[in-house]
Scaffold this active site. Structure first.
Site, mmCIF file in Angstrom:
data_model
loop_
_atom_site.group_PDB
_atom_site.id
_atom_site.type_symbol
_atom_site.label_atom_id
_atom_site.label_comp_id
_atom_site.label_asym_id
_atom_site.label_seq_id
_atom_site.Cartn_x
_atom_site.Cartn_y
_atom_site.Cartn_z
ATOM 1 N N ARG A 198 76.368 -6.213 97.538
ATOM 2 C CA ARG A 198 76.011 -5.748 98.889
ATOM 3 C C ARG A 198 75.655 -7.029 99.645
ATOM 4 O O ARG A 198 74.876 -7.837 99.157
ATOM 5 C CB ARG A 198 74.831 -4.787 98.824
ATOM 6 N N THR A 234 83.967 4.817 95.209
ATOM 7 C CA THR A 234 82.536 5.121 95.173
ATOM 8 C C THR A 234 82.329 6.420 94.399
ATOM 9 O O THR A 234 83.165 7.327 94.487
ATOM 10 C CB THR A 234 81.945 5.274 96.601
ATOM 11 N N ASP A 280 81.804 10.433 99.439
ATOM 12 C CA ASP A 280 81.339 10.618 100.819
ATOM 13 C C ASP A 280 82.295 10.025 101.845
ATOM 14 O O ASP A 280 81.894 9.720 102.970
ATOM 15 C CB ASP A 280 79.927 10.017 100.981
ATOM 16 N N ARG A 289 72.637 9.712 98.148
ATOM 17 C CA ARG A 289 71.569 9.629 99.163
ATOM 18 C C ARG A 289 71.853 10.504 100.369
ATOM 19 O O ARG A 289 70.971 11.149 100.893
ATOM 20 C CB ARG A 289 71.393 8.171 99.625
HETATM 21 N N1 LIG Z 1 78.399 -1.591 109.516
HETATM 22 C C1 LIG Z 1 78.872 -2.544 108.705
HETATM 23 N N2 LIG Z 1 79.544 -3.598 109.215
HETATM 24 C C2 LIG Z 1 80.041 -4.564 108.416
HETATM 25 N N3 LIG Z 1 79.902 -4.581 107.070
HETATM 26 C C3 LIG Z 1 79.247 -3.566 106.520
HETATM 27 C C4 LIG Z 1 78.702 -2.485 107.282
HETATM 28 N N4 LIG Z 1 78.105 -1.617 106.446
HETATM 29 C C5 LIG Z 1 78.261 -2.137 105.206
HETATM 30 N N5 LIG Z 1 78.948 -3.297 105.242
HETATM 31 C C6 LIG Z 1 79.285 -4.167 104.115
HETATM 32 O O1 LIG Z 1 79.716 -3.403 102.991
HETATM 33 C C7 LIG Z 1 78.837 -3.644 101.893
HETATM 34 C C8 LIG Z 1 78.770 -2.401 101.035
HETATM 35 O O2 LIG Z 1 78.224 -1.336 101.790
HETATM 36 P P1 LIG Z 1 77.200 -0.308 101.125
HETATM 37 O O3 LIG Z 1 76.077 -1.068 100.508
HETATM 38 O O4 LIG Z 1 76.869 0.702 102.144
HETATM 39 O O5 LIG Z 1 78.000 0.317 99.903
HETATM 40 P P2 LIG Z 1 79.266 1.282 99.914
HETATM 41 O O6 LIG Z 1 80.498 0.488 100.135
HETATM 42 O O7 LIG Z 1 79.026 2.432 100.828
HETATM 43 O O8 LIG Z 1 79.285 1.767 98.384
HETATM 44 P P3 LIG Z 1 78.320 2.833 97.662
HETATM 45 O O9 LIG Z 1 77.677 3.706 98.688
HETATM 46 O O10 LIG Z 1 79.238 3.547 96.743
HETATM 47 O O11 LIG Z 1 77.320 2.008 96.899
HETATM 48 C C9 LIG Z 1 77.527 -4.063 102.539
HETATM 49 O O12 LIG Z 1 76.703 -4.781 101.672
HETATM 50 C C10 LIG Z 1 78.030 -4.921 103.672
HETATM 51 O O13 LIG Z 1 78.380 -6.204 103.236
HETATM 52 O O1 LIG Z 2 71.106 0.669 92.916
HETATM 53 P P1 LIG Z 2 72.104 0.415 93.959
HETATM 54 O O2 LIG Z 2 73.253 -0.405 93.524
HETATM 55 O O3 LIG Z 2 71.482 -0.059 95.211
HETATM 56 O O4 LIG Z 2 72.796 1.794 94.303
HETATM 57 C C1 LIG Z 2 72.237 3.049 94.417
HETATM 58 C C2 LIG Z 2 73.073 3.890 95.329
HETATM 59 O O5 LIG Z 2 74.454 3.607 95.185
HETATM 60 C C3 LIG Z 2 75.153 4.793 94.928
HETATM 61 O O6 LIG Z 2 75.172 4.957 93.572
HETATM 62 C C4 LIG Z 2 76.570 4.724 95.229
HETATM 63 O O7 LIG Z 2 77.152 3.675 94.505
HETATM 64 C C5 LIG Z 2 74.291 5.875 95.539
HETATM 65 O O8 LIG Z 2 74.571 7.172 95.128
HETATM 66 C C6 LIG Z 2 72.930 5.360 95.133
HETATM 67 O O9 LIG Z 2 71.929 5.847 95.948
HETATM 68 MG MG LIG Z 3 78.115 4.312 100.520
#
Ligand SMILES: Nc1ncnc2c1ncn2[C@@H]1O[C@H](COP(=O)(O)OP(=O)(O)OP(=O)(O)O)[C@@H](O)[C@H]1O
Ligand SMILES: O=P(O)(O)OC[C@H]1O[C@](O)(CO)[C@@H](O)[C@@H]1O
Ligand SMILES: [Mg+2]
Length: 323
Positions: free
Chosen positions: A75, A128, A132, A174
């Site tokens: 992240r 993921t 979602d 979440r």
């Molecule tokens: N609005 C945004 N603009 C640009 N980059 C973003 C934005 N939101 C998220 N990102 C980038 O994408 C990365 C991953 O996003 P996030 O932590 O929400 O996980 P995700 O891809 O939704 O996966 P999961 O929810 O399964 O853990 C973030 O750490 C960031 O670098």
């Molecule tokens: O512990 P982390 O990596 O921040 O992720 C927890 C979150 O990521 C997810 O598992 C999705 O990858 C969510 O369901 C959960 O809330």
């Molecule tokens: Mg997500």
């Protein structure tokens, strides 16, 4: 004649089972068509640190069955800023990369959308466990995560029945309750608490009491983390009905590990291949998914701005069956 000659792939956000199968499909389809392919380590963080390497057929050998991601994930706060996104686009241009495939969740899709608006030909793959992302029936990893929860509930049922107890099981999600909903239906949970549906703890406790009075020997409540902690739900039930002594299990990151199911491997393989072929045809700025069995590519701006539809039919079914 392909519209792209050198592409890159990254995995971002929470990892999910099947990401490796998707990376494998991207790499092998690209090489099959004579396209160079680079793997970027640690998602957007690795991109901003120029942490990328050329992949070959062998670099994705022996991974289709593995959980996690060989590219690792992260992240990345910096990439949320306009400066970070601009830097990312410049680095991709510097390396001569003319197409990027982002495998990740809704947040990762937001990042992909920003890069696309900066002129980078980008495709998103839904990686993921949360399920979602809209414009795909399922995300890569969801099927495996649900299977893990179902397996855990089966085990809990054994011991709960022996002791005539109830079990509160907290699962991930979440903002999206799909893991709890699908696992709840598949495991015959008595109550499923989700962020999408308001619930009344008095009714939940009453139902559990009634179930025991009607001769049930156990009771399972699945709680999506988005509605609160399993411990708080259990305490609320004890306050309302002290004779019930629920035991709480938090499944946590167990849900994100382990070998992907066949369904997740197939979904990942189809989508990885599809995304590369779309880039070759000159398409970009899309989120890829499978809808009713067909691979589809939808404008990524629309994908990130559309909330995933809640499966009300499945929820209603769970209410009818959990008596
Ligand atoms: N609005 C945004 N603009 C640009 N980059 C973003 C934005 N939101 C998220 N990102 C980038 O994408 C990365 C991953 O996003 P996030 O932590 O929400 O996980 P995700 O891809 O939704 O996966 P999961 O929810 O399964 O853990 C973030 O750490 C960031 O670098
Ligand atoms: O512990 P982390 O990596 O921040 O992720 C927890 C979150 O990521 C997810 O598992 C999705 O990858 C969510 O369901 C959960 O809330
Ligand atoms: Mg997500």
């Amino acid at each position: 004649m392909s519209a792209v000659k050198r592409i890159a792939v990254l995995t971002s956000g929470g990892d999910s089972q099947g990401m490796n199968a998707a990376v494998r499909a991207v790499v092998r389809t690209a090489i099959y068509h004579g396209i160079e392919v680079y793997g970027i380590q640690r998602g957007y963080h690795g991109l901003l640190n120029k942490d990328l390497r050329k992949m070959d057929i062998r670099s994705v050998g022996d991974i289709i069955q593995r959980g996690g991601t060989i590219l690792q994930s992260a992240r990345c706060q910096e990439f949320r800023t306009a400066e970070g996104q601009q830097k990312g686009a410049e680095i991709l241009r510097e390396f001569g990369i003319d197409g990027l495939i982002v495998i990740g969740g809704d947040g990762s899709y937001q990042g992909a959308n920003k890069l696309s608006k900066l002129g980078i030909k980008t495709m998103g793959l839904p990686g993921t466990i949360d399920n979602d992302i809209s414009f795909t029936d399922y995300t890569i990893g969801f099927d495996t995560a649900v299977s893990i929860v179902v397996d855990a509930v089966n085990k809990l049922r054994d011991t709960m029945s022996s002791h005539e107890r109830s079990s509160v099981v907290e699962v991930m999600g979440r903002h999206c309750g799909d893991i709890a909903l699908y696992a709840g239906v598949a495991s015959g949970a008595e109550s499923i608490l989700l962020p999408e549906v308001p619930f009344n703890l008095d009714e939940v406790a009453d139902r559990m009491k009634q179930n025991f009075e009607n001769g049930k020997r156990h009771s399972i409540i699945l709680v999506a983390e988005g509605v609160g902690k399993g411990d708080d739900i259990a305490n609320g039930i004890v306050e309302r009905c002290p004779s019930i002594e629920p035991r709480v299990t938090v499944l946590g990151h167990i849900q994100r590990g382990g070998t992907p199911t066949a369904n997740d491997r197939i979904l990942a393989s189809r989508l990885g291949d599809f995304a590369v072929r779309r880039l070759m045809e000159g398409d970009s700025g899309k989120g890829c998914g499978v809808i009713k069995g067909e691979c589809v590519a939808t404008d990524i701006d629309l994908v990130v701005n559309t909330k995933k539809e809640f499966n009300q039919e499945l929820y209603d079914l769970s209410c009818r069956l959990s008596q």
